[in-house]
Write an enzyme that holds these catalytic residues in place. Structure first.
Site, PDB file in Angstrom:
ATOM      1  N   GLU A   1       3.898  32.605   0.966  1.00 35.47           N
ATOM      2  CA  GLU A   1       5.402  32.274   1.401  1.00 35.47           C
ATOM      3  C   GLU A   1       6.043  32.229   3.078  1.00 35.47           C
ATOM      4  O   GLU A   1       7.407  32.794   2.664  1.00 35.47           O
ATOM      5  CB  GLU A   1       6.270  31.696   0.190  1.00 35.47           C
ATOM      6  CG  GLU A   1       6.220  30.865  -0.803  1.00 35.47           C
ATOM      7  CD  GLU A   1       6.814  31.507  -1.951  1.00 35.47           C
ATOM      8  OE1 GLU A   1       7.583  31.518  -2.748  1.00 35.47           O
ATOM      9  OE2 GLU A   1       6.235  30.415  -2.796  1.00 35.47           O
TER      10      GLU A   1
ATOM     11  N   GLU B   1      -0.331  28.826  -5.895  1.00 38.13           N
ATOM     12  CA  GLU B   1       0.509  29.120  -7.101  1.00 38.13           C
ATOM     13  C   GLU B   1       0.797  28.209  -7.661  1.00 38.13           C
ATOM     14  O   GLU B   1       1.900  26.888  -6.543  1.00 38.13           O
ATOM     15  CB  GLU B   1       1.530  29.655  -6.657  1.00 38.13           C
ATOM     16  CG  GLU B   1       1.840  31.429  -6.345  1.00 38.13           C
ATOM     17  CD  GLU B   1       2.451  31.824  -5.837  1.00 38.13           C
ATOM     18  OE1 GLU B   1       3.594  31.592  -5.863  1.00 38.13           O
ATOM     19  OE2 GLU B   1       2.522  32.382  -4.928  1.00 38.13           O
TER      20      GLU B   1
HETATM   21  O1  AHR Z   1       4.577  33.886  -8.916  1.00 35.02           O
HETATM   22  C1  AHR Z   1       6.695  34.398  -8.480  1.00 35.02           C
HETATM   23  C2  AHR Z   1       6.877  33.865  -6.816  1.00 35.02           C
HETATM   24  O2  AHR Z   1       6.650  32.321  -6.827  1.00 35.02           O
HETATM   25  C3  AHR Z   1       5.856  34.560  -5.675  1.00 35.02           C
HETATM   26  O3  AHR Z   1       5.777  35.910  -5.432  1.00 35.02           O
HETATM   27  C4  AHR Z   1       6.125  34.222  -5.002  1.00 35.02           C
HETATM   28  O4  AHR Z   1       4.747  33.333  -3.647  1.00 35.02           O
HETATM   29  C5  AHR Z   1       6.822  32.254  -5.317  1.00 35.02           C
HETATM   30  O5  AHR Z   1       7.860  32.250  -5.301  1.00 35.02           O
END
Ligand code: AHR
Length: 487
Positions: free
Chosen positions: A169, A292
């Protein structure tokens, strides 16, 4: 009636679509995975045996670690050797991270799970040299300083490092970069992620936040030749609002349908990001990696807001099924996905409380879907291409072939009607090797430490008639039927 064709599968469903994500966040690693070898909780080399046994059962193919946002403030040297150096976990509750689970413990977890490595490196607050040293520490097999340090810490042989993420991110918690700025950073950092062992490291570039198509375009235009994968993050939030996401367990029918509507956005995201990638990489060399995904609700009342601890109901089971079906359809480009997160955080497989552990409805979907791992994808109508013939608007289905069998997974996303599912195979059905269903008394049903099997797999009655198989899908349910057939 859905007709299952006999044609050669269009692509393989990579087993890595069933990947997990485990971050130093709340009780995911500490307590959820790692208890230390002195713990009264049964463990092997400090890793919980109940958790490993449950995860082995669903054949977890790989685990992404150490973050998430945590990755971009993780300095790996603090987590190796006899003198671990604690740090503050600034993103997640401001708690002290003892760093007692580090590189060696991560590879021990993978060894126990028989899973592949996906490490996310630190671009946001780290240096190129630090990243280079970490890769050398893990994969170099000679007398170089980093290999010697690893040996001093008790590991002679290098490990296999299959995947390496260059930042996480980077448009947000990983450095607040602009797309071109990150593209330059990626080009520089990835240069020093070198291949020393026999296993080439797949380099994953940080990809877009949900529908940020500009990010994908800029990365592909400026750095495609250096990457093996580009990531994508998309979380399902029932309200679509980060400030009031909604409860994991206390929700109504409207929230059920809104959640499914939000989760179905994954289809459009994959289509549009893939279309951009196709322009630069028509041969599909570069994978789109959804590293994710999952539901994100308000935290359970009374828990640390920074720990992202939430329950998982039948709604999460259906969300999991719809997303896995979507990844299957896009498997020619999507070759890995990592649900967030493995234990105790967000849409977890498992929840722990001291020595107790329960399986969530999401876990059971991953169990039901096991036979799709590395299977050939068989295209059938889905709810994204119009109501699947015979399953109505509430039905969704995915089909694959492997080892002489056909696996059909079907979901009823509706809340009031059962569906009579009917499939016609290309030949006479000779055997039913699996027929199981997951549902609950209520659409909010979930497992608790007092009632761990409120939502569990049960046998599904199926009716066979020559080439046809039929079964009943009650409201809010997910089922898998696996059959073999003749010519
Ligand atoms: O999964 C939780 C968080 O969500 C992670 O650390 C981040 O990459 C995303 O914003």
């Amino acid at each position: 009636m859905i007709s299952i064709p006999n044609q050669t599968p269009s692509h393989r469903i990579d087993r890595r679509i069933y990947g997990q994500f485990a971050e130093h966040l709340g009780r995911c690693i500490t307590e959820g995975v790692w208890v230390g070898s002195d713990s009264a909780i049964p463990n092997r080399n400090g890793i919980r045996t109940d958790v490993v046994e449950a995860l082995r059962h669903i054949r977890v193919p790989l685990v992404r670690w150490p973050g998430g946002c945590f990755a971009d403030e993780y300095h790996w040297l603090k987590g190796v050797g006899p003198e671990r150096q604690p740090m503050v976990n600034t993103h997640w509750g401001g708690v002290v991270e003892p760093n007692d689970f580090g590189t060696h413990e991560y590879f021990e977890l993978l060894n126990q799970l028989d899973a592949e490595a996906y490490i996310n490196g630190n671009v946001g607050s780290g240096t190129v040299a630090e990243m280079q040293d970490w890769v050398e520490y893990m994969t170099l097999d000679d007398t170089a300083p980093m290999a010697e340090l690893r040996k001093q810490h008790g590991r002679d042989q290098p490990w296999k490092l299959e995947f390496f993420g260059v930042g996480n991110e980077s448009w947000g918690c990983g450095g607040n970069m602009l797309p071109l700025q990150y593209a330059y950073q990626f080009r520089q950092f990835q240069t020093y992620v070198r291949n020393y062992g026999d296993t080439p490291i797949s380099k994953i570039a940080c990809g877009a936040n949900a529908d940020d198509y500009t990010w994908t375009d800029v990365l592909m235009a400026n750095a495609a030749e250096h990457m093996n994968g580009l990531s994508l993050h998309y979380y399902t939030i029932p309200t679509g609002s980060w400030s009031a996401k909604g409860s994991a367990t206390d929700f109504d029918e409207y929230a059920w349908h809104e959640t499914l509507r939000q989760t179905r956005r994954m289809e459009e995201l994959l289509q549009r990001h893939s279309a951009i990638m196709d322009r630069y990489d028509p041969a599909k060399r570069i994978s789109l990696i959804v590293d994710e995904w999952g539901t994100w609700y308000d935290v359970e009342p009374g828990t640390n807001p920074g720990f992202l601890h939430q329950q998982s109901t039948m709604r999460d089971a259906v969300v999991a099924a719809l997303n896995l079906n979507t990844f299957h359809r896009h498997g020619d480009r999507v070759r890995m996905a990592n649900i967030a997160q493995m234990v105790n955080v967000l849409q977890a497989m498992l929840l722990t409380d001291g020595a107790r552990m329960i399986k969530t409805p999401t876990y059971h979907v991953f169990d039901l879907y096991q036979d799709h791992q590395d299977a050939g994808f068989v295209a059938v109508p889905s709810s994204y291409t119009g109501a699947p013939d015979g399953l109505g608007v509430d039905g969704d289905v995915t089909v694959s072939r492997k080892d002489g069998g056909v696996t059909i997974s079907a979901t009823n996303t509706g809340l009031d009607r059962e569906i009579e599912a009917a499939f016609e195979l290309p030949g006479r059905i000779s055997d039913v090797t699996r027929a199981q269903i997951l549902t609950g008394a209520d659409f909010r049903s979930h497992n608790t430490f007092d009632a761990p099997d409120e939502v569990a797999l049960t046998d599904l009655p199926v009716r066979i008639d020559g080439r046809r198989v039929r079964f009943t899908l009650p409201a809010h349910s997910v089922a898998t039927v696996r059959v073999t057939h003749g010519d």
